[in-house]
Enzyme design. Sequence first.
Site, PDB file in Angstrom:
ATOM      1  N   SER A  94      85.624  40.534  15.345  1.00  0.00           N
ATOM      2  CA  SER A  94      85.967  40.562  16.769  1.00  0.00           C
ATOM      3  C   SER A  94      85.050  41.546  17.463  1.00  0.00           C
ATOM      4  CB  SER A  94      87.427  40.994  16.935  1.00  0.00           C
ATOM      5  OG  SER A  94      87.725  41.291  18.288  1.00  0.00           O
TER       6      SER A  94
ATOM      7  N   TYR B 179      94.278  47.575  15.670  1.00  0.00           N
ATOM      8  CA  TYR B 179      93.571  46.297  15.582  1.00  0.00           C
ATOM      9  C   TYR B 179      92.074  46.526  15.449  1.00  0.00           C
ATOM     10  CZ  TYR B 179      91.772  41.678  16.708  1.00  0.00           C
ATOM     11  OH  TYR B 179      91.083  40.479  16.665  1.00  0.00           O
TER      12      TYR B 179
END
Length: 247
Positions: free
Chosen positions: A142, A155
């Site tokens: 990501s 995250y």
Amino acid sequence: MNHLKNKVVIVTGASSGIGAATARALAAEGATVVLAARNEARLATLVDDIIAGGGTASYRVSDVTDRADAAALADYANDTYGRVDVLVNNAGLMLFSFWSDLVVEDWEAMIDTNIKGYLYSIAGVLPLMLAQGSGQILNMDSVAGHQVDPAAGIYSSTKFFVQAMTESMRKDLGVNHNIRVNTVSPGVIDTGWADKVTDPEGRKAAQKLNAIAIGSDDVASAVVYALNQPENITINDLIISPTQQNW
């Protein structure tokens, strides 16, 4: 030239979003796809759709956070098709909170899925790939693995882990064992996540951000590009984000 045709590919987190789009895209390139997730109904529907479109696919209900189950997934693919050529490590969990919220359960859930789930899946396929003397592992990353937001600390940490893990794997497995390892790092994607934000103000902000988002099919195209390379080429990291995303 198509380097994916007839390759056996495991896709985790394949019941929806990027995983489902990736499975369809790989099957369209002639790969044999083995789909894994926890939602059997969605997996079965997707496999039926792929087969109806002329592709080759099967599924196994799997929980990547369970080491034995992740190993059984790799064995299933190998027993069914005789080999495992590619793992797309895609199953992931993205939860937002500030540190002061102390949502430890969410922290643990992301660590279990985004880190342990990747490692367990790798541990499942790696002995097969080492025996074959070839293979590909794509770890879905990501843009959060490149920069950090205050409300996405855990995250982002899991995705930074994926970056470091993949680079180490590339230097070891790629150089010494002909097993190519890479990442694709998407930006904002429209997977329905914005509508799941429970806080009203947070949902407004998420929906505004989501308005510029790219789709799962766009990310799937990047995955196909990253994997569909000659054996002497590795796309180390491919960042794909909306044109209007400024971070």
